[in-house]
Design a protein around this motif. Structure first.
Motif, PDB file in Angstrom:
ATOM      1  N   MET A  80      -2.674  -5.067  -6.317  1.00  0.00           N
ATOM      2  CA  MET A  80      -3.143  -4.595  -4.875  1.00  0.00           C
ATOM      3  C   MET A  80      -2.599  -3.259  -4.817  1.00  0.00           C
ATOM      4  O   MET A  80      -1.616  -2.952  -5.024  1.00  0.00           O
ATOM      5  N   ASP A  81      -3.606  -2.321  -4.710  1.00  0.00           N
ATOM      6  CA  ASP A  81      -3.082  -1.232  -4.039  1.00  0.00           C
ATOM      7  C   ASP A  81      -2.588  -0.821  -2.767  1.00  0.00           C
ATOM      8  O   ASP A  81      -2.705  -1.722  -1.941  1.00  0.00           O
ATOM      9  N   LEU A  82      -2.323   0.367  -2.595  1.00  0.00           N
ATOM     10  CA  LEU A  82      -1.569   0.546  -1.200  1.00  0.00           C
ATOM     11  C   LEU A  82      -2.866   0.665  -0.180  1.00  0.00           C
ATOM     12  O   LEU A  82      -2.610   0.007   0.844  1.00  0.00           O
ATOM     13  N   LEU A  83      -3.919   0.926  -0.393  1.00  0.00           N
ATOM     14  CA  LEU A  83      -5.046   0.991   0.656  1.00  0.00           C
ATOM     15  C   LEU A  83      -5.340  -0.515   1.021  1.00  0.00           C
ATOM     16  O   LEU A  83      -5.188  -0.916   2.229  1.00  0.00           O
ATOM     17  N   ASP A  84      -5.456  -1.466   0.185  1.00  0.00           N
ATOM     18  CA  ASP A  84      -5.831  -2.878   0.430  1.00  0.00           C
ATOM     19  C   ASP A  84      -4.499  -3.551   1.250  1.00  0.00           C
ATOM     20  O   ASP A  84      -4.563  -4.323   1.904  1.00  0.00           O
ATOM     21  N   ASP A  85      -3.299  -3.293   0.766  1.00  0.00           N
ATOM     22  CA  ASP A  85      -2.115  -3.812   1.211  1.00  0.00           C
ATOM     23  C   ASP A  85      -1.923  -3.270   2.622  1.00  0.00           C
ATOM     24  O   ASP A  85      -1.379  -3.951   3.540  1.00  0.00           O
ATOM     25  N   LEU A 141      -3.540  -1.090   8.891  1.00  0.00           N
ATOM     26  CA  LEU A 141      -3.332   0.197   9.028  1.00  0.00           C
ATOM     27  C   LEU A 141      -4.359   0.774   7.724  1.00  0.00           C
ATOM     28  O   LEU A 141      -4.245   0.290   6.759  1.00  0.00           O
ATOM     29  N   HIS A 142      -5.121   1.760   8.059  1.00  0.00           N
ATOM     30  CA  HIS A 142      -6.110   2.254   7.112  1.00  0.00           C
ATOM     31  C   HIS A 142      -5.601   3.549   6.352  1.00  0.00           C
ATOM     32  O   HIS A 142      -5.607   4.627   7.235  1.00  0.00           O
ATOM     33  N   ILE A 143      -5.472   3.649   5.160  1.00  0.00           N
ATOM     34  CA  ILE A 143      -5.123   4.908   4.441  1.00  0.00           C
ATOM     35  C   ILE A 143      -6.237   4.990   3.389  1.00  0.00           C
ATOM     36  O   ILE A 143      -6.607   4.290   2.613  1.00  0.00           O
ATOM     37  N   ASP A 144      -7.023   5.981   3.563  1.00  0.00           N
ATOM     38  CA  ASP A 144      -8.041   6.562   2.355  1.00  0.00           C
ATOM     39  C   ASP A 144      -7.351   7.412   1.535  1.00  0.00           C
ATOM     40  O   ASP A 144      -6.189   7.802   1.340  1.00  0.00           O
ATOM     41  N   ALA A 145      -8.128   7.737   0.394  1.00  0.00           N
ATOM     42  CA  ALA A 145      -7.759   8.554  -0.902  1.00  0.00           C
ATOM     43  C   ALA A 145      -7.182   9.913  -0.251  1.00  0.00           C
ATOM     44  O   ALA A 145      -6.314  10.352  -0.775  1.00  0.00           O
ATOM     45  N   GLY A 146      -7.841  10.491   0.844  1.00  0.00           N
ATOM     46  CA  GLY A 146      -7.307  11.744   1.370  1.00  0.00           C
ATOM     47  C   GLY A 146      -5.907  11.904   2.039  1.00  0.00           C
ATOM     48  O   GLY A 146      -5.340  12.524   1.837  1.00  0.00           O
ATOM     49  N   GLN A 193       6.918   8.456  -3.137  1.00  0.00           N
ATOM     50  CA  GLN A 193       6.294   8.693  -4.382  1.00  0.00           C
ATOM     51  C   GLN A 193       6.260   7.076  -4.700  1.00  0.00           C
ATOM     52  O   GLN A 193       5.030   6.732  -5.573  1.00  0.00           O
ATOM     53  N   SER A 194       7.172   6.513  -4.643  1.00  0.00           N
ATOM     54  CA  SER A 194       7.324   5.051  -5.347  1.00  0.00           C
ATOM     55  C   SER A 194       6.361   4.366  -4.627  1.00  0.00           C
ATOM     56  O   SER A 194       5.660   3.447  -5.382  1.00  0.00           O
ATOM     57  N   ALA A 195       6.180   4.391  -3.258  1.00  0.00           N
ATOM     58  CA  ALA A 195       5.326   3.582  -2.600  1.00  0.00           C
ATOM     59  C   ALA A 195       3.742   3.794  -2.915  1.00  0.00           C
ATOM     60  O   ALA A 195       2.805   2.931  -3.228  1.00  0.00           O
ATOM     61  N   ILE A 196       3.494   5.112  -3.385  1.00  0.00           N
ATOM     62  CA  ILE A 196       1.985   5.632  -3.557  1.00  0.00           C
ATOM     63  C   ILE A 196       1.894   5.215  -5.073  1.00  0.00           C
ATOM     64  O   ILE A 196       0.743   4.527  -5.436  1.00  0.00           O
ATOM     65  N   ASN A 197       2.635   5.306  -5.968  1.00  0.00           N
ATOM     66  CA  ASN A 197       2.830   4.868  -7.188  1.00  0.00           C
ATOM     67  C   ASN A 197       2.533   3.503  -7.603  1.00  0.00           C
ATOM     68  O   ASN A 197       1.783   2.978  -8.527  1.00  0.00           O
ATOM     69  N   THR A 198       3.321   2.655  -6.713  1.00  0.00           N
ATOM     70  CA  THR A 198       3.419   1.097  -6.978  1.00  0.00           C
ATOM     71  C   THR A 198       2.581   0.091  -5.946  1.00  0.00           C
ATOM     72  O   THR A 198       2.358  -0.845  -6.075  1.00  0.00           O
TER      73      THR A 198
END
Length: 146
Positions: free
Chosen positions: A1-6, A12-17, A100-105
């Motif tokens: 599951m990526d950050l966006l889905d989680d 909370l909605h986080i898009d690629a930008g 950085q860890s949150a985005i990478n994992t």
């Protein structure tokens, strides 16, 4: 599951930008925090050199004002400033690493913890600004009275 889905599961909605903005902010925060730690170490070493020079100038040198201990006061003031700067840099460094860890994992816990460290950075900065402002006001009032 990526950050966006989680994060979308919790509203909370986080898009690629936005994710790229967080990555860039984390990179800059890491650079600033490491630079600040180096500067605080230099300030700590410099405080002893400057304090010794001020003490020598006041007691043995050209001023002879009798202000014993003024050099030691400079050491304490600069050391306190360098410690405060180091604490701010530690919080900022933790923010950068966790982000950085949150985005990478894609870890929600790391994301929340990184923002908590960013909040602590701003809290400490607000406290320091308040203390410095009050010291400035106190010095101004003392100068006007005396």
């Amino acid at each position: 599951m990526d950050l966006l889905d989680d994060l979308q599961e919790n509203g909370l909605h986080i898009d690629a930008g936005i994710e790229n903005n967080f990555k860039e902010a984390a990179n800059w925060a890491k650079f600033i925090s490491i630079s600040g730690m180096v500067i605080s170490a230099i300030l700590a070493v410099m405080s002893f050199t400057l304090g010794a020079r001020v003490e020598a100038a006041l007691n043995d040198g050209f001023l002879r004002s009798g202000a014993a201990g003024a050099g030691y006061l400079w050491i304490i003031v600069i050391l306190l400033f360098s410690i405060a700067l180091f604490v701010l840099c530690i919080y900022m460094f933790r923010f950068a690493n966790r982000m950085q860890s949150a985005i990478n994992t894609s870890d929600r816990y790391e994301f929340v913890e990184s923002l908590r460290n960013l909040r602590n950075t701003y809290k400490a900065l607000a406290i320091l600004f308040s203390v410095y402002f009050l010291a400035y006001i106190g010095a101004t009032i003392t100068d006007l009275i005396g």
